[in-house]
Design a protein around this motif. Structure first.
Motif, PDB file in Angstrom:
ATOM      1  N   PRO A 163       4.575   5.641 -30.317  1.00 36.10           N
ATOM      2  CA  PRO A 163       5.468   6.310 -29.369  1.00 36.10           C
ATOM      3  C   PRO A 163       4.701   6.832 -28.164  1.00 36.10           C
ATOM      4  N   LEU A 164       5.205   6.544 -26.989  1.00 36.14           N
ATOM      5  CA  LEU A 164       4.616   7.026 -25.756  1.00 36.14           C
ATOM      6  C   LEU A 164       5.245   8.352 -25.370  1.00 36.14           C
ATOM      7  N   THR A 165       4.613   9.010 -24.384  1.00 32.86           N
ATOM      8  CA  THR A 165       5.119  10.308 -23.953  1.00 32.86           C
ATOM      9  C   THR A 165       6.546  10.196 -23.443  1.00 32.86           C
ATOM     10  N   GLN A 166       6.820   9.134 -22.674  1.00 31.06           N
ATOM     11  CA  GLN A 166       8.174   8.981 -22.145  1.00 31.06           C
ATOM     12  C   GLN A 166       9.179   8.678 -23.243  1.00 31.06           C
ATOM     13  N   ASP A 167       8.725   8.097 -24.382  1.00 31.77           N
ATOM     14  CA  ASP A 167       9.639   7.850 -25.491  1.00 31.77           C
ATOM     15  C   ASP A 167      10.043   9.139 -26.197  1.00 31.77           C
ATOM     16  N   LEU A 168       9.125  10.118 -26.228  1.00 31.70           N
ATOM     17  CA  LEU A 168       9.383  11.350 -26.965  1.00 31.70           C
ATOM     18  C   LEU A 168       9.939  12.456 -26.088  1.00 31.70           C
ATOM     19  N   ALA A 169       9.694  12.352 -24.791  1.00 32.16           N
ATOM     20  CA  ALA A 169      10.105  13.430 -23.891  1.00 32.16           C
ATOM     21  C   ALA A 169      11.628  13.477 -23.779  1.00 32.16           C
ATOM     22  N   GLY A 170      12.095  14.661 -23.412  1.00 30.81           N
ATOM     23  CA  GLY A 170      13.514  14.813 -23.154  1.00 30.81           C
ATOM     24  C   GLY A 170      14.337  15.250 -24.341  1.00 30.81           C
ATOM     25  N   GLN A 171      13.711  15.447 -25.500  1.00 37.40           N
ATOM     26  CA  GLN A 171      14.465  15.911 -26.657  1.00 37.40           C
ATOM     27  C   GLN A 171      13.585  16.807 -27.508  1.00 37.40           C
ATOM     28  N   THR A 172      14.225  17.578 -28.358  1.00 36.90           N
ATOM     29  CA  THR A 172      13.511  18.483 -29.257  1.00 36.90           C
ATOM     30  C   THR A 172      13.325  17.800 -30.605  1.00 36.90           C
ATOM     31  N   TRP A 173      12.096  17.833 -31.091  1.00 37.72           N
ATOM     32  CA  TRP A 173      11.764  17.202 -32.372  1.00 37.72           C
ATOM     33  C   TRP A 173      11.647  18.292 -33.424  1.00 37.72           C
ATOM     34  N   VAL A 174      12.457  18.157 -34.455  1.00 35.92           N
ATOM     35  CA  VAL A 174      12.542  19.179 -35.493  1.00 35.92           C
ATOM     36  C   VAL A 174      11.697  18.747 -36.689  1.00 35.92           C
ATOM     37  N   PRO A 175      10.766  19.572 -37.147  1.00 40.50           N
ATOM     38  CA  PRO A 175       9.961  19.194 -38.321  1.00 40.50           C
ATOM     39  C   PRO A 175      10.821  19.111 -39.578  1.00 40.50           C
ATOM     40  N   ASP A 176      10.675  18.013 -40.276  1.00 38.35           N
ATOM     41  CA  ASP A 176      11.427  17.800 -41.513  1.00 38.35           C
ATOM     42  C   ASP A 176      10.590  18.217 -42.725  1.00 38.35           C
ATOM     43  N   ARG A 177       9.362  17.732 -42.796  1.00 38.51           N
ATOM     44  CA  ARG A 177       8.419  18.111 -43.852  1.00 38.51           C
ATOM     45  C   ARG A 177       7.068  18.368 -43.200  1.00 38.51           C
ATOM     46  N   VAL A 178       6.311  19.336 -43.709  1.00 35.66           N
ATOM     47  CA  VAL A 178       4.982  19.626 -43.184  1.00 35.66           C
ATOM     48  C   VAL A 178       3.981  19.642 -44.338  1.00 35.66           C
ATOM     49  N   LEU A 179       2.715  19.388 -44.003  1.00 34.29           N
ATOM     50  CA  LEU A 179       1.643  19.380 -44.984  1.00 34.29           C
ATOM     51  C   LEU A 179       0.859  20.684 -44.913  1.00 34.29           C
ATOM     52  N   ASP A 180       0.375  21.143 -46.079  1.00 33.03           N
ATOM     53  CA  ASP A 180      -0.571  22.250 -46.080  1.00 33.03           C
ATOM     54  C   ASP A 180      -1.992  21.687 -46.120  1.00 33.03           C
ATOM     55  N   GLY A 181      -2.967  22.581 -46.189  1.00 34.60           N
ATOM     56  CA  GLY A 181      -4.358  22.133 -46.133  1.00 34.60           C
ATOM     57  C   GLY A 181      -4.770  21.265 -47.286  1.00 34.60           C
ATOM     58  N   PHE A 182      -4.086  21.411 -48.437  1.00 41.04           N
ATOM     59  CA  PHE A 182      -4.420  20.619 -49.611  1.00 41.04           C
ATOM     60  C   PHE A 182      -3.667  19.289 -49.646  1.00 41.04           C
ATOM     61  N   GLY A 183      -2.861  18.996 -48.628  1.00 35.28           N
ATOM     62  CA  GLY A 183      -2.131  17.736 -48.590  1.00 35.28           C
ATOM     63  C   GLY A 183      -0.803  17.764 -49.315  1.00 35.28           C
ATOM     64  N   GLN A 184      -0.324  18.942 -49.706  1.00 33.44           N
ATOM     65  CA  GLN A 184       0.972  19.050 -50.362  1.00 33.44           C
ATOM     66  C   GLN A 184       2.051  19.211 -49.291  1.00 33.44           C
TER      67      GLN A 184
END
Length: 915
Positions: free
Chosen positions: A522-543
């Motif tokens: 994805p390029l900057t112009q592909d991602l720009a213009g909208q808000t991206w909401v995190p669905d899942r995130v990783l912690d330091g241990f990879g969980q």
């Protein structure tokens, strides 16, 4: 290697020089007898003297006494094994922890080291400060060392690398201080600046773990196979790691879907491997991970680049009703529908939908505006796949000059072979060249081509040909357009010119071209213009976990993070924007992992330094033992050993009991460090191993799904162990196990009366009912006869065990369908109108009896792979999942009682039950 020994009071060792003087003094006691002649002594001839005294002390007794004195002198000198080698300071101390994802590999050792440094600073009265470089930079203040204990216990590694070291350097206190830096050993931006700033303030000591760091790069594609690569630092000896592909199975249960092996050669920092999977299975993969590595960099999340492609199908003419087999897109639909999302419509409409692939079946004429739109779309990574046909052959497209949406120039007309007016037989396919995306696909001997459009023999024709006929005539040609490409198949998409669409090769070729292409980054112009909401995130241990605390981010910020790596504001995870998902991983395709370099003269120590151990107690104990032996030896020499020997043996026997009690206390402390699942030893080594593996597998599931974090399972000896420290016992029945003794029965009954639970498992599927005729069932009857077991009943549908964590009505193990027996409900426990269950008391059923062989269903090996098959295929894995859910419900029931019977849970349970 001989370990180092230091002394707290080395001056006391001068006392060892007195040992020769002590030797001489002991030799003089008792004094040598004086010989004098006295005639009257003749009257005493023949008399025996009962009091014997030696004329000199034996040499071995002198040695024993000298050893006792030497042990006492050395003991009082304060010997320490593996003493700290660094000089101890007196001023302020700053403890710095990188705290990034790379520290997760050795986080317990890091914290243990930091705890030791804080304890040392506390003993020396040094004011201390503790910082984690992945936190936001702030002013640093020195406080008493013990005030940082709570802060240290709350520290966890972050899922990103420290990237603000320059800011931390600017905020260092103005006063001088020493620094201990617990580093992850990797090169980070501005590490040199912070190192120079700390060195300017005082002595700097760096602690680095010797364990290598492994990182998994995002998956790619090469010739239809998933390409996996990993990096490591430092480059050490040859190493092999397994890469696990995980995702939901058809039942929606997250599990291992595939596995590949990465091999690092000696001295190599990179390793690659490939994984070939059918598209249906590949579409299910949600992440790859390195087995045995607990860091965020060892996990690579997947996004739309591995999911179903969006493919647009466009034909020159409408489908003819009743002639499906002759439709230009019929075979394309059949081949692509199982693995891609198909779009149909006008060319302008499908370009606006931004598909991954656009397929043109015998489309010759494209308007200039559509041509410009297609070129712009392909330049961003799209694939334009064109098929020939009568319209394309009859048109003037790409004749005199090459059309921008064609890979080659075409000859007028075409080639027809095998017909009535032709000179030859239908042509077969030539083997695919190595640089072709079709390389490695088997060639069916019955696939032939009878007609095709011919390419002009231009200089670059050979380089653009990716498939050809046996006579060298190009069959498939390709040309790059920016980040994308255009591909022309020189035959029709139906069976008019070739039987290729009727073969399995056609499906494989389309999969290589249209499905297995990697989505453009994805390029900057592909991602720009909208808000991206995190669905899942990783912690330091990879969980991975939910991202409730992370706000939506702007597309430009996400594009910057994809280029530079995650940060505190944008942690690694899966970000959703509309129907699209983008994975932000710790390690990118171009991320470099290099070891840190430190200025000359910097003191660098390993984090796994040997723990100092005081030897004073052991040496003083040895001195006392030598003195005790000296007393016994003196009594033996004097002939008075009788009564003294009995007393000495009694003294020597008491430490054995003390050691036995100490071992029991240590085992009890180990069992109370956390939740420990225990199993009863049966005397059958094989069954005991299965029980241990089963509880280990259940414990892993509890770790991953609940807030319960059980310790390693323990084996219980009913005759020797204290049962009160365990909340739960798994007791498998075997035909040959011994009956408990009366003492063991007393402990078991006390365990059941004080809230403990025993899961009795006859492991026979309860083939003939509770108390049946199987050897295991008969053994259960014998063992239960001495237990204070309450009245039992088959588990009712409203029992709290059916909803303590999961909603269950079946309780299978390796066997399914066997009844489960629990404590019968009190007579007055009746269901209230409108309530889904009875209002029971807060007790826990002390026993659960069944024959599901649950330990075998839960059992995993050291790699987390199931040891025993359950059922058949996906149905069997679903049965194993329900067995795990039953085990989780049991442990939750043990720890929370009938908590879920509280009426406060009624609305949620009614909603889940659909009532």
């Amino acid at each position: 290697m001989i370990p180092a020994v230091g002394f707290a009071f080395p001056a006391l060792l001068w006392g060892l020089l007195a040992l020769p003087i002590l030797w001489l003094l002991l030799r003089a006691i008792p004094p040598a007898p004086i010989r004098r002649r006295f005639p009257a002594v003749a009257l005493m001839l023949g008399l025996a003297d009962q009091d014997v005294q030696s004329d000199k002390t034996p040499w071995w007794l002198l040695l024993l006494r000298a050893l006792a004195v030497a042990a006492a002198i050395i003991g009082f000198a304060g010997p320490v094994l593996n003493p700290a080698s660094r000089a101890l300071g007196t001023g302020p101390l700053l403890i710095v922890v990188d705290g990034g994802w790379a520290d997760a590999r050795d986080w317990p050792r890091q914290m243990e080291k930091a705890q030791g440094l804080l304890a040392e600073a506390g003993r020396l009265g040094r004011p201390t400060a503790l910082v984690q470089l992945t936190d936001a930079p702030q002013q640093i203040g020195f406080q008493p060392a013990d005030s940082w204990t709570g802060r240290l216990a709350a520290m966890t590694p972050r899922a990103y690398a420290p990237d603000q070291m320059q800011a931390w350097a600017a905020l260092l206190p103005a006063q001088g201080f020493d620094s201990y830096w617990l580093s992850d050993g990797l090169a980070h931006p501005d590490r040199a600046a912070l190192t120079a700033a700390l060195s300017a303030k005082g002595a700097l000591t760096v602690f680095v773990s010797p364990r290598p760091i492994f990182a998994l790069r995002p998956a790619g594609f090469d010739s239809g196979a998933i390409k996996l690569s990993a990096a490591r630092s430092p480059a050490v000896a040859q190493t092999t790691l397994d890469v696990i592909a995980r995702g939901p199975d058809p039942a929606g249960i997250d599990r291992e879907l595939a596995r590949a092996t990465l091999s690092f050669a000696a001295g190599a920092t990179e390793a690659q491997t490939t994984l070939t999977l059918p598209p249906e299975l590949r579409n299910r993969i949600t992440r790859f991970s390195l087995l045995g590595q607990r860091t965020a960099a060892a996990v690579s999340l997947t996004d739309d680049s591995l999911k179903r492609r969006k493919i647009a199908l466009i034909a020159a003419s409408a489908d003819r009703e009743g002639l499906q087999l002759l439709q230009p897109t019929f075979y394309l639909r059949q081949a692509l529908a199982p693995v891609a999302d198909l779009i149909e419509g006008g060319l302008g409409d499908v370009i606006a939908a931004n598909p991954d692939v656009i397929v043109l079946a015998d489309v010759a004429q494209i308007s200039p505006p559509e041509t410009e739109a297609l070129l712009a779309w392909a330049d961003k990574g799209g694939l334009l796949l064109r098929f020939a046909g009568p319209r394309l052959a009859a048109s003037d497209l790409s004749r005199a000059s090459e059309d921008p949406l064609m890979p080659v120039r075409l000859r007028q007309g075409g080639q027809q072979v095998g017909g009535a007016m032709s000179w030859g037989e239908p042509k077969t396919l030539a083997p695919f060249p190595e640089d072709s995306p079709f390389h490695g696909l088997p060639l069916p001997a019955d696939v032939t081509v009878s007609q095709q459009v011919l390419a002009q023999p231009d200089p670059d024709l050979s380089a653009r040909t990716i498939a050809a006929l046996a006579d060298g005539t190009p069959l498939v040609t390709r040309k790059a357009i920016g980040a994308g490409s255009v591909v022309l198949v020189h035959v029709t998409a139906n069976a008019e010119w070739s039987n290729l669409p009727l073969s399995g090769l056609f499906v494989q070729m389309l999969e290589r071209l249209a499905v297995s292409i990697r989505a453009a980054a994805p390029l900057t112009q592909d991602l720009a213009g909208q808000t991206w909401v995190p669905d899942r995130v990783l912690d330091g241990f990879g969980q991975d976990g939910p991202a409730a605390a992370v706000a939506g981010v702007a597309g430009t910020d996400l594009a910057r993070a994809l280029q530079n790596g995650p940060s505190a504001a944008l942690p690694p995870g899966l970000y959703a924007g509309g129907a699209r998902k983008v994975a932000l991983n710790v390690i990118g395709a171009q991320t470099q992992i290099a070891p840190a370099t430190w200025p000359a003269g910097t003191v660098i120590e390993g984090i796994e330094q040997a723990t100092p151990q005081a030897l004073k107690g052991a040496l003083l104990t040895a001195a006392l033992l030598f003195l005790a032996l000296d007393v016994l030896a003196a009594l033996w020499v004097s002939g008075r050993l009788g009564l003294a020997a009995v007393l000495a043996l009694a003294m020597l026997a008491s430490p054995q009991h003390a050691r036995a009690d100490a071992a029991a206390d240590a085992r009890a402390i180990e069992a109370t460090r956390g939740v420990v699942l225990a199993y009863v030893q049966t005397g059958d080594a094989g069954q005991d191993a299965i029980s241990a593996a089963g509880l280990m597998g259940l414990g892993d599931q509890l770790w991953g799904r609940t807030s319960i974090e059980p310790e390693a399972p323990m084996a219980v000896d009913l005759e020797r162990d204290d049962l009160e420290v365990f909340p739960f016992l798994y007791w498998p029945m075997t035909a040959g196990q011994a009956l408990p003794s009366l003492t063991a029965y007393a402990k078991l009954n006390k365990f059941l009366r004080t809230g403990g639970m025993i899961l009795f498992d006859t492991r026979d599927g309860d083939l003939s009912g509770l108390g049946g005729s199987t050897p295991e069932g008969q053994m259960l009857q014998l063992i239960a006869s001495g237990l204070d077991i309450p009245p039992l009943e088959p588990i009712p549908q409203d029992h709290v065990l059916t909803r303590s964590f999961y909603l269950l009505q079946d309780f299978p193990g390796r066997y399914a369908g066997s009844p489960l027996w629990v404590e019968a409900a009190p007579p007055g426990a009746e269901q209230t109108d409108g309530m889904p269950f009875r209002n029971l008391n807060d007790g826990v059923t002390p026993v659960i009896i069944g024959g599901g062989d649950w330990a075998a269903a839960w059992a995993v090996d050291e790699n987390g792979v199931a040891q025993f098959p359950v059922g058949r295929g996906y149905a069997g894995e679903r049965q194993r999942e329900i067995a795990f859910r039953f085990g989780i419900n049991v442990i939750m029931h043990v720890l929370t009682g009938n908590y879920k019977s509280d009426q406060v849970h009624v609305p949620a349970l009614l909603e889940r039950l659909g009532q």
